[in-house]
Design an enzyme around this catalytic site. Structure first.
Site, PDB file in Angstrom:
ATOM      1  N   LYS A  13       0.818  -1.214   0.000  1.00 37.55           N
ATOM      2  CA  LYS A  13       0.000   0.000   0.000  1.00 37.55           C
ATOM      3  C   LYS A  13       0.859   1.274   0.000  1.00 37.55           C
ATOM      4  CE  LYS A  13      -4.151  -2.032   2.108  1.00 37.55           C
ATOM      5  NZ  LYS A  13      -5.123  -1.917   3.237  1.00 37.55           N
ATOM      6  N   TYR A  53     -12.670  -1.393  -3.519  1.00 34.76           N
ATOM      7  CA  TYR A  53     -13.204  -1.509  -2.155  1.00 34.76           C
ATOM      8  C   TYR A  53     -14.719  -1.270  -2.106  1.00 34.76           C
ATOM      9  CZ  TYR A  53      -8.621  -1.861   0.135  1.00 34.76           C
ATOM     10  OH  TYR A  53      -7.390  -2.293   0.583  1.00 34.76           O
ATOM     11  N   PHE A  61     -15.543   4.554   7.181  1.00 32.95           N
ATOM     12  CA  PHE A  61     -14.152   4.860   6.824  1.00 32.95           C
ATOM     13  C   PHE A  61     -13.897   4.814   5.318  1.00 32.95           C
ATOM     14  CE2 PHE A  61     -14.315   0.277   7.871  1.00 32.95           C
ATOM     15  CZ  PHE A  61     -13.778  -0.283   6.723  1.00 32.95           C
ATOM     16  N   ARG A  89      -2.239 -13.999   4.146  1.00 29.02           N
ATOM     17  CA  ARG A  89      -2.917 -13.304   5.259  1.00 29.02           C
ATOM     18  C   ARG A  89      -2.189 -13.573   6.578  1.00 29.02           C
ATOM     19  NH1 ARG A  89      -7.677 -10.426   4.100  1.00 29.02           N
ATOM     20  NH2 ARG A  89      -8.253 -10.432   6.298  1.00 29.02           N
ATOM     21  N   ASN A 116      -2.010   0.202   6.861  1.00 26.14           N
ATOM     22  CA  ASN A 116      -1.527  -1.105   7.332  1.00 26.14           C
ATOM     23  C   ASN A 116      -0.637  -1.827   6.319  1.00 26.14           C
ATOM     24  OD1 ASN A 116      -3.515  -1.721   5.536  1.00 26.14           O
ATOM     25  ND2 ASN A 116      -4.833  -2.817   6.969  1.00 26.14           N
ATOM     26  N   HIS A 119      -2.303  -5.394   1.497  1.00 26.37           N
ATOM     27  CA  HIS A 119      -3.620  -5.993   1.280  1.00 26.37           C
ATOM     28  C   HIS A 119      -3.420  -7.437   0.866  1.00 26.37           C
ATOM     29  CE1 HIS A 119      -7.643  -6.797  -0.345  1.00 26.37           C
ATOM     30  NE2 HIS A 119      -7.018  -7.384  -1.346  1.00 26.37           N
ATOM     31  N   GLU A 130     -10.139 -10.131  -7.733  1.00 34.50           N
ATOM     32  CA  GLU A 130      -9.194  -9.022  -7.536  1.00 34.50           C
ATOM     33  C   GLU A 130      -8.030  -9.103  -8.527  1.00 34.50           C
ATOM     34  OE1 GLU A 130      -8.280  -9.145  -3.327  1.00 34.50           O
ATOM     35  OE2 GLU A 130     -10.338  -8.545  -2.799  1.00 34.50           O
TER      36      GLU A 130
HETATM   37  P1  GDP Z   1      -8.434  -6.539   5.545  1.00 40.78           P
HETATM   38  O1  GDP Z   1      -9.125  -7.651   4.773  1.00 40.78           O
HETATM   39  O2  GDP Z   1      -7.579  -7.067   6.674  1.00 40.78           O
HETATM   40  O3  GDP Z   1      -7.651  -5.596   4.645  1.00 40.78           O
HETATM   41  O4  GDP Z   1      -9.558  -5.667   6.276  1.00 40.78           O
HETATM   42  P2  GDP Z   1     -10.988  -5.110   5.812  1.00 40.78           P
HETATM   43  O5  GDP Z   1     -11.474  -5.797   4.575  1.00 40.78           O
HETATM   44  O6  GDP Z   1     -11.854  -5.118   7.025  1.00 40.78           O
HETATM   45  O7  GDP Z   1     -10.701  -3.569   5.475  1.00 40.78           O
HETATM   46  C1  GDP Z   1     -10.128  -3.184   4.255  1.00 40.78           C
HETATM   47  C2  GDP Z   1      -9.148  -2.065   4.517  1.00 40.78           C
HETATM   48  O8  GDP Z   1      -9.861  -0.921   4.976  1.00 40.78           O
HETATM   49  C3  GDP Z   1      -8.134  -2.334   5.621  1.00 40.78           C
HETATM   50  O9  GDP Z   1      -7.018  -3.081   5.175  1.00 40.78           O
HETATM   51  C4  GDP Z   1      -7.745  -0.939   6.059  1.00 40.78           C
HETATM   52  O10 GDP Z   1      -6.783  -0.353   5.173  1.00 40.78           O
HETATM   53  C5  GDP Z   1      -9.061  -0.182   5.899  1.00 40.78           C
HETATM   54  N1  GDP Z   1      -9.794  -0.101   7.167  1.00 40.78           N
HETATM   55  C6  GDP Z   1     -10.416  -1.092   7.855  1.00 40.78           C
HETATM   56  N2  GDP Z   1     -10.986  -0.620   8.986  1.00 40.78           N
HETATM   57  C7  GDP Z   1     -10.728   0.718   9.006  1.00 40.78           C
HETATM   58  C8  GDP Z   1     -11.031   1.777   9.920  1.00 40.78           C
HETATM   59  O11 GDP Z   1     -11.688   1.589  10.947  1.00 40.78           O
HETATM   60  N3  GDP Z   1     -10.573   3.035   9.596  1.00 40.78           N
HETATM   61  C9  GDP Z   1      -9.853   3.280   8.458  1.00 40.78           C
HETATM   62  N4  GDP Z   1      -9.436   4.535   8.207  1.00 40.78           N
HETATM   63  N5  GDP Z   1      -9.542   2.307   7.571  1.00 40.78           N
HETATM   64  C10 GDP Z   1      -9.960   1.049   7.851  1.00 40.78           C
END
Ligand code: GDP
Length: 141
Positions: A13, A53, A61, A89, A116, A119, A130
């Protein structure tokens, strides 16, 4: 011969690219036995990031996530290994970098729940979707 079922889609990222961590993360990809089958540096438009997304469109968010993912270039990759989806993962660690253990990519290179560093697809079905969102058939080696 490996099949598409052993592939996952990964992103280094924009935060990790900005911090100079492309090389460090690719080193871990190599060290953990993934083969890179496709890779490119790209700066996502809001349309591309929002489409990727789209499942999070209604989340509070979402705007922040699109801002972040379009804040600079990222690296998109096709990674291959047995059980690639779960293996990647596991190597990334949990979503929230502040809770991710040291030794995981998110624990070592991410800084928050949003920023973070990486992805990874969450299922083989989504990996296929994807991968085809970012790569043409001719881009896989
Ligand atoms: P992942 O599968 O571990 O990437 O997690 P998710 O699918 O739940 O979320 C997708 C991405 O959205 C995450 O990797 C973060 O970059 C972002 N994200 C998730 N939760 C939050 C949040 O509470 N705040 C913000 N700003 N970004 C978030």
């Amino acid at each position: 011969m490996s099949t598409a079922g052993n592939r996952t889609f990964a992103i280094i990222k924009p935060d990790a690219v900005r911090a100079g961590n492309i090389g460090n993360i690719i080193q871990r990809i190599n060290d953990h036995g993934f083969k890179i089958r496709a890779m490119k540096l790209m700066h996502m438009t809001r349309e591309v990031a929002g489409g990727f997304y789209a499942v999070h469109r209604e989340r509070p968010f979402f705007g922040e996530l699109v801002d972040f993912m379009t804040s600079g270039p990222c690296v998109v990759l096709a990674l291959e290994k047995d059980n690639a989806v779960q293996a990647w993962r596991d190597l990334m660690g949990p979503t929230d970098s502040t809770k991710a253990p040291k030794g995981t990519i998110r624990g070592d290179f991410g800084t928050s729940v949003g920023e973070n560093a990486s992805h990874g697809s969450d299922s083989e079905e989504n990996a296929k979707i994807e991968l085809s969102y970012f790569f043409n058939a001719t881009e896989f080696c």
